[in-house]
Scaffold this motif. Structure first.
Motif, short mmCIF file in Angstrom:
data_model
loop_
_atom_site.label_atom_id
_atom_site.label_comp_id
_atom_site.label_asym_id
_atom_site.label_seq_id
_atom_site.Cartn_x
_atom_site.Cartn_y
_atom_site.Cartn_z
N SER A 67 -19.56 4.07 7.61
CA SER A 67 -19.49 2.74 8.23
C SER A 67 -19.95 1.65 7.27
O SER A 67 -19.58 0.48 7.43
CB SER A 67 -20.34 2.71 9.51
OG SER A 67 -21.72 2.88 9.22
N ARG A 68 -20.73 2.03 6.25
CA ARG A 68 -21.20 1.05 5.28
C ARG A 68 -20.34 1.01 4.02
O ARG A 68 -20.52 0.15 3.17
CB ARG A 68 -22.66 1.36 4.89
CG ARG A 68 -23.66 1.22 6.03
CD ARG A 68 -25.09 1.23 5.49
NE ARG A 68 -25.43 2.52 4.91
CZ ARG A 68 -26.15 3.46 5.53
NH1 ARG A 68 -26.57 3.26 6.77
NH2 ARG A 68 -26.43 4.58 4.92
N ALA A 69 -19.41 1.98 3.91
CA ALA A 69 -18.59 2.08 2.71
C ALA A 69 -17.29 1.31 2.87
O ALA A 69 -16.92 0.88 3.96
CB ALA A 69 -18.30 3.56 2.41
N ASP A 70 -16.57 1.14 1.77
CA ASP A 70 -15.25 0.53 1.80
C ASP A 70 -14.23 1.66 2.04
O ASP A 70 -13.75 2.28 1.09
CB ASP A 70 -14.96 -0.19 0.49
CG ASP A 70 -13.57 -0.82 0.47
OD1 ASP A 70 -12.93 -0.87 1.55
OD2 ASP A 70 -13.12 -1.24 -0.61
N ALA A 71 -13.94 1.93 3.32
CA ALA A 71 -13.07 3.04 3.66
C ALA A 71 -11.65 2.85 3.17
O ALA A 71 -10.90 3.82 3.04
CB ALA A 71 -13.07 3.26 5.18
N ASN A 72 -11.27 1.61 2.89
CA ASN A 72 -9.92 1.34 2.42
C ASN A 72 -9.66 2.00 1.06
O ASN A 72 -8.52 2.28 0.70
CB ASN A 72 -9.66 -0.16 2.31
CG ASN A 72 -9.64 -0.83 3.68
OD1 ASN A 72 -9.20 -0.25 4.65
ND2 ASN A 72 -10.15 -2.06 3.74
N GLY A 73 -10.73 2.24 0.34
CA GLY A 73 -10.58 2.86 -0.98
C GLY A 73 -10.65 4.37 -0.94
O GLY A 73 -10.61 5.02 -1.99
N VAL A 74 -10.78 4.95 0.26
CA VAL A 74 -10.87 6.40 0.41
C VAL A 74 -9.48 6.95 0.70
O VAL A 74 -8.91 6.70 1.76
CB VAL A 74 -11.84 6.79 1.54
CG1 VAL A 74 -11.88 8.31 1.71
CG2 VAL A 74 -13.24 6.26 1.24
N GLY A 75 -8.92 7.69 -0.25
CA GLY A 75 -7.58 8.23 -0.05
C GLY A 75 -7.56 9.42 0.89
O GLY A 75 -6.73 9.50 1.80
N ASN A 76 -8.49 10.37 0.71
CA ASN A 76 -8.57 11.57 1.54
C ASN A 76 -9.87 11.52 2.32
O ASN A 76 -10.92 11.95 1.84
CB ASN A 76 -8.51 12.82 0.66
CG ASN A 76 -8.64 14.11 1.44
OD1 ASN A 76 -8.78 14.11 2.67
ND2 ASN A 76 -8.59 15.23 0.74
N LEU A 77 -9.81 10.97 3.53
CA LEU A 77 -11.03 10.76 4.31
C LEU A 77 -11.72 12.09 4.64
O LEU A 77 -12.94 12.19 4.54
CB LEU A 77 -10.72 10.01 5.61
CG LEU A 77 -11.92 9.67 6.49
CD1 LEU A 77 -12.90 8.77 5.74
CD2 LEU A 77 -11.48 9.01 7.79
N GLY A 78 -10.94 13.11 5.00
CA GLY A 78 -11.54 14.39 5.34
C GLY A 78 -12.30 14.99 4.17
O GLY A 78 -13.42 15.48 4.32
N GLY A 79 -11.69 14.94 2.98
CA GLY A 79 -12.36 15.46 1.79
C GLY A 79 -13.59 14.65 1.43
O GLY A 79 -14.63 15.20 1.06
N TRP A 80 -13.48 13.32 1.56
CA TRP A 80 -14.62 12.44 1.26
C TRP A 80 -15.78 12.75 2.19
O TRP A 80 -16.93 12.88 1.75
CB TRP A 80 -14.17 10.99 1.40
CG TRP A 80 -15.18 9.96 0.97
CD1 TRP A 80 -15.34 9.44 -0.26
CD2 TRP A 80 -16.17 9.32 1.82
NE1 TRP A 80 -16.36 8.52 -0.27
CE2 TRP A 80 -16.88 8.43 0.99
CE3 TRP A 80 -16.50 9.43 3.16
CZ2 TRP A 80 -17.92 7.65 1.48
CZ3 TRP A 80 -17.55 8.65 3.66
CH2 TRP A 80 -18.24 7.76 2.82
N LEU A 81 -15.50 12.90 3.48
CA LEU A 81 -16.55 13.17 4.46
C LEU A 81 -17.18 14.54 4.24
O LEU A 81 -18.39 14.72 4.40
CB LEU A 81 -15.99 13.07 5.88
CG LEU A 81 -15.69 11.66 6.38
CD1 LEU A 81 -14.89 11.72 7.69
CD2 LEU A 81 -16.99 10.88 6.59
N THR A 82 -16.35 15.52 3.87
CA THR A 82 -16.87 16.87 3.64
C THR A 82 -17.87 16.87 2.49
O THR A 82 -18.93 17.49 2.57
CB THR A 82 -15.72 17.85 3.34
OG1 THR A 82 -14.86 17.91 4.48
CG2 THR A 82 -16.26 19.25 3.06
N THR A 83 -17.53 16.17 1.40
CA THR A 83 -18.46 16.13 0.27
C THR A 83 -19.71 15.32 0.61
O THR A 83 -20.81 15.66 0.15
CB THR A 83 -17.78 15.56 -0.98
OG1 THR A 83 -17.24 14.26 -0.69
CG2 THR A 83 -16.66 16.46 -1.45
N VAL A 84 -19.56 14.29 1.43
CA VAL A 84 -20.75 13.53 1.85
C VAL A 84 -21.67 14.41 2.68
O VAL A 84 -22.89 14.43 2.46
CB VAL A 84 -20.33 12.27 2.65
CG1 VAL A 84 -21.55 11.65 3.35
CG2 VAL A 84 -19.69 11.24 1.74
#
Length: 316
Positions: A67-84
């Motif tokens: 919610s604090r990040a620039d989600a528009n720059g995240v191409g693969n949201l699932g992969g990004w969230l998994t690594t987070v």
């Protein structure tokens, strides 16, 4: 104030209100997308931490970061969230290790292992909300072995072997090279294969074996217990370990009184028993049945951990 000034002021208000509304709409849309990944993220965190409450905390932290990040720059949201989530869990595991006290008595290989939270289900089947949590045979035996790994080994194994995350992404979480991450996962894999055998797939057969164990325990029948135990069976709990059919059978025979109030259940998707007294769980046993015999018994008997369990699910 002039008419022009009034108009400019009104426009500024509308612009501000419109921007706020768009921001709220964007956040709602992002929350909806996040919810689509929640089940997988909770499953990742549960395998990493072995704690349902801590898994929920890790998922919530992932949402806050998104919610604090620039989600528009995240191409693969699932992969990004998994690594987070992996990074959050890694920090939690490292913090847990620094707080852990040394055991007061000499420790065996398994003594002092932090038993994971069991997931209870009635014999009629796993709740739909638990399916993602328990997919891919995430039995209690596997989670117990994962508790013996280093945080880096656990993250490498869980993310790669259980969730197919590439080593290149795992390396960024660990701050190591992909080759080093691969080596960590390989080391963890050998430990898992040695300590977490895969249970027979037939649920009915699992239940038959556990029912035979329970019947023999109620009668204090050592020979009957030995008959359903693998010769190299291992019984593990927070209090220590016993190995070998005769040793485990001797300990189980002292379970006779509690065996009369033990209730069959699924524990992390495999056949198990829950001892309930006064409407509260007093013990949980998960059985790994291999080739028709009990190879591993994992026992949760820590009062604090048991107090958090909801045994009403067994009545559904």
């Amino acid at each position: 104030m002039s008419d022009s000034a009034h108009e400019d002021s009104a426009k500024d208000t509308r612009t501000a209100d419109g921007g706020k509304a768009r921001a709220e709409d964007d956040l709602d849309f992002l929350a909806t997308r996040f919810e689509g990944h929640r089940g997988r993220l909770r499953a990742v965190a549960y395998r990493m931490l072995g704690s349902l409450a801590e898994a929920d905390d890790a998922v919530q932290e992932a949402w806050l970061r998104l919610s604090r990040a620039d989600a528009n720059g995240v191409g693969n949201l699932g992969g990004w969230l998994t690594t987070v989530v992996g990074r959050v869990c890694l920090d939690m595991l490292r913090s847990r290790r620094t707080r852990r006290e040394e055991p007061l008595e000499p420790a065996s290989e398994w003594q002092g292992v932090r038993m994971p939270d069991p997931v209870l289900s009635p014999l009629s089947g796993v709740d739909p909300e638990q399916q993602a949590l328990l997919a891919d045979s995430v039995g209690l035996a596997l989670l117990v072995v994962l508790e013996t790994l280093t945080p880096a080994e656990r993250l490498s194994f869980v993310l790669h072997d259980l969730f197919a995350v590439p080593f290149e992404e795992i390396a960024t979480v660990l701050g190591r090279t992909p080759a080093a991450s691969r080596q960590l996962a390989s080391r963890a894999r050998r430990r898992v294969q040695g300590g977490a055998p895969v249970s027979d797939a037939d649920p009915a057969r699992q239940r038959e074996v556990v029912e035979a164990f329970l019947a023999a325990a109620r009668e204090g029948d050592i020979e009957g217990l030995v008959a359903v135990l693998d010769p190299d069976v291992v019984a593990r709990s927070e209090r220590g370990v016993s190995a070998g059919a005769v040793a485990v059978a001797s300990n189980a025979s002292s379970f006779a009184t509690l065996a009369h109030i033990a209730r069959p259940a699924l524990v992390n998707g495999v056949a198990g028993l829950v001892v309930v007294t006064g409407g509260r769980p007093a013990g949980v046993l998960a059985f790994t049945v291999v080739h028709g015999r009990i190879a591993v018994i994992d026992i949760v008997n820590d009062p604090e951990r048991l107090a958090r369990l909801d045994v009403t699910v067994l009545d559904r």
